[in-house]
Design a protein around this motif. Structure first.
Motif, PDB file in Angstrom:
ATOM      1  N   HIS A 243       0.914  -1.102  -0.004  1.00  0.00           N
ATOM      2  CA  HIS A 243       0.049  -0.035   0.185  1.00  0.00           C
ATOM      3  C   HIS A 243       0.889   1.266  -0.099  1.00  0.00           C
TER       4      HIS A 243
ATOM      5  N   PHE B  38     -11.843  11.473  -5.099  1.00  0.00           N
ATOM      6  CA  PHE B  38     -11.556  10.129  -5.340  1.00  0.00           C
ATOM      7  C   PHE B  38      -9.875   9.787  -5.226  1.00  0.00           C
TER       8      PHE B  38
ATOM      9  N   GLY C 237      -9.312  10.241  -1.535  1.00  0.00           N
ATOM     10  CA  GLY C 237      -9.645   9.204  -0.857  1.00  0.00           C
ATOM     11  C   GLY C 237      -8.733   7.949  -0.988  1.00  0.00           C
ATOM     12  N   ALA C 238      -8.199   7.802  -2.044  1.00  0.00           N
ATOM     13  CA  ALA C 238      -7.523   6.608  -2.571  1.00  0.00           C
ATOM     14  C   ALA C 238      -6.071   6.698  -1.813  1.00  0.00           C
TER      15      ALA C 238
ATOM     16  N   CYS D 258      -6.451   6.276   2.258  1.00  0.00           N
ATOM     17  CA  CYS D 258      -6.526   4.888   2.289  1.00  0.00           C
ATOM     18  C   CYS D 258      -5.432   4.087   2.278  1.00  0.00           C
TER      19      CYS D 258
ATOM     20  N   GLY E 250     -10.151   4.898   6.445  1.00  0.00           N
ATOM     21  CA  GLY E 250      -9.435   5.030   5.172  1.00  0.00           C
ATOM     22  C   GLY E 250     -10.063   4.177   4.118  1.00  0.00           C
TER      23      GLY E 250
ATOM     24  N   LEU F 207     -12.135   5.578   0.920  1.00  0.00           N
ATOM     25  CA  LEU F 207     -11.944   5.100  -0.670  1.00  0.00           C
ATOM     26  C   LEU F 207     -13.300   4.638  -1.142  1.00  0.00           C
TER      27      LEU F 207
ATOM     28  N   THR G 212     -15.805   7.816  -1.669  1.00  0.00           N
ATOM     29  CA  THR G 212     -14.965   8.998  -2.897  1.00  0.00           C
ATOM     30  C   THR G 212     -15.294   8.087  -4.271  1.00  0.00           C
ATOM     31  N   SER G 213     -15.072   6.937  -4.161  1.00  0.00           N
ATOM     32  CA  SER G 213     -14.993   6.099  -5.674  1.00  0.00           C
ATOM     33  C   SER G 213     -16.366   6.297  -6.337  1.00  0.00           C
TER      34      SER G 213
ATOM     35  N   TYR H 269     -12.466  -5.512  -5.764  1.00  0.00           N
ATOM     36  CA  TYR H 269     -12.844  -5.419  -4.429  1.00  0.00           C
ATOM     37  C   TYR H 269     -13.316  -6.535  -3.851  1.00  0.00           C
TER      38      TYR H 269
ATOM     39  N   ALA I 279      -8.587   0.291  -7.324  1.00  0.00           N
ATOM     40  CA  ALA I 279      -8.544   1.550  -7.417  1.00  0.00           C
ATOM     41  C   ALA I 279      -7.931   2.288  -8.927  1.00  0.00           C
TER      42      ALA I 279
END
Length: 409
Positions: free
Chosen positions: A88, A216, A219-220, A223, A251, A255, A258-259, A349, A387
């Motif tokens: 990550h 977005f 947010g990514a 996260c 987080g 994500l 906001t996606s 996901y 993402a």
């Protein structure tokens, strides 16, 4: 003993060895040196304090309650969280780069009178700009785009964010000019070099707002960075573990929430009621998920399936706006294109959440995937892949709405 796992028995053995040292030897100095060699070694699952026992199928290579300095330095060492941290952390830098790249490519509106261009070219560009407010619909776009491409050979050298505007916005002005055989205008266009062509797209463009797309991306990044930090620092103390896990859950919720912003906003930007309805719903759901995650019981291992189901439920709530989009824009190829990306994102996901909840493959062979290949690492990789897929969908949305606005709604 380096590289091996140790238990509390090792500490007792060291203490007994120190006690047996001759009185002529400085027990304090010797003991300190011996203890420094073993106190930051990795331990097995059954030696962990209760709050660090999360996955009984990961048998070894834990860092139990290390000092903060050693915890930070452990980002460069091998343990069962190393790949959790780096999968990550690399993803964070990937999306940071994508954010910078996107921001640099966002078209700007340029005042042609402020440009240092020949007067004849300024006049030509001004004429092109004037025809934009009343763009007629023209059926044979592909043929005209081909003519334009042959007229401006350097068009392929333009950045992608500018190229689509030159190709699809200027075609409304050029055919009339060609049909009247205005050779002066044609020659001017033919003589444009790459630097001038790069200026045309911003002049023609009135871009839609970018905040949903950057929300977005933010947010990514939040996260991914929160997750990486959590996996690095959580072993320090029970208090820090509690804080880091809440940050991690926040987080994930950020994500997912906001996606929704780019697909909802750009699909329904011309239908404010549905746009606000969907955006408000997913935002409230994300806030509620974060609040639930603050409950201490939420982090217990027995709630693993509930955690995964809650986040999966957030993702599935996006089915409604996607189906609604398809109904409204069934005739638009962009609607199908973006839906394909969104389905692929959901697959990434969904598989990640399933792997996380079932703890596959380590439950099949406990201890074999302690360092690499266990479920949480696979989950991290799938999150980054999902993402990134959504980022590609966002680019399609931007191009679609930049070119058409609310026409056809």
């Amino acid at each position: 003993m380096d590289g091996e796992n140790h238990t509390s028995e090792d500490s007792e053995l060291i203490s007994e060895t120190i006690e047996k040292l001759p009185s002529s030897v400085s027990r304090e100095g010797k003991g300190k040196r011996l203890w420094n060699k073993v106190k930051y070694q990795l331990v097995e699952f059954n030696s962990l304090p209760a709050y660090l026992r999360d996955n009984e199928f990961i048998l070894g290579h834990y860092r139990p309650e290390w000092p903060l300095k050693q915890v930070l330095l452990s980002v460069f060492s091998i343990h069962n969280e190393t790949l959790n941290v780096w999968t990550h952390l690399i993803g964070f830098f990937l999306f940071l780069s994508l954010t910078i790249y996107t921001a640099m490519k966002v078209p700007k509106v340029v005042d042609i009178h402020s440009l240092q261009l020949p007067e004849v070219l300024k006049a030509d560009l001004h004429k092109l700009q004037e025809c934009l407010p009343s763009l007629p619909n023209m059926p044979d776009l592909h043929r005209l785009s081909g003519e334009l491409k042959s007229t401006l050979p350097s068009i392929d050298l333009l950045p992608s964010f500018s190229r689509w505007h030159v190709m699809d916005l200027l075609y409304n002005c050029l055919p009339e000019r060609f049909s009247h055989s205005n050779q002066t205008d044609v020659c001017v266009l033919r003589s444009m070099k790459e630097d001038v062509a790069n200026l045309i797209a911003p002049l023609m463009l009135r871009p839609i707002t970018r905040w949903p797309f950057f929300a977005f991306l933010g947010g990514a990044m939040f996260c991914l960075l929160a997750s990486s930090t959590c996996h690095l620092l959580s072993c320090h103390s029970e208090r820090l573990t509690y804080i880091m896990l809440r940050l991690d859950y926040a987080g994930i919720a950020a994500l997912i929430s906001t996606s929704f912003y780019p697909p909802v906003y750009y699909s329904f930007m011309c239908n404010p009621f549905f746009c606000n309805l969907y955006l408000g719903f997913i935002t409230l759901l994300g806030v509620a998920t974060i609040l639930v995650s603050l409950l201490p019981v939420f982090q217990n291992p027995e709630f693993r399936t509930i955690r995964a189901s809650l986040f999966l439920g957030m993702g599935l709530s996006g089915v409604a706006p996607i189906l609604h989009k398809l109904i409204l824009f069934w005739h638009q190829p962009e609607a199908h294109h973006t839906t394909g990306y969104e389905v692929l994102m959901g697959v990434f996901y969904g598989i990640g959440a399933l792997i996380y909840a079932t703890r596959i493959p380590e439950r099949w062979m406990p201890g074999k995937f302690d360092i690499a290949g266990h479920s949480h690492q696979l989950f991290h990789v799938l999150v980054v892949a999902g993402a990134y897929t959504h980022y590609q969908a966002g680019l399609v949305y931007l191009k679609w709405r930049d070119l058409e606005g609310c026409r056809g709604n």
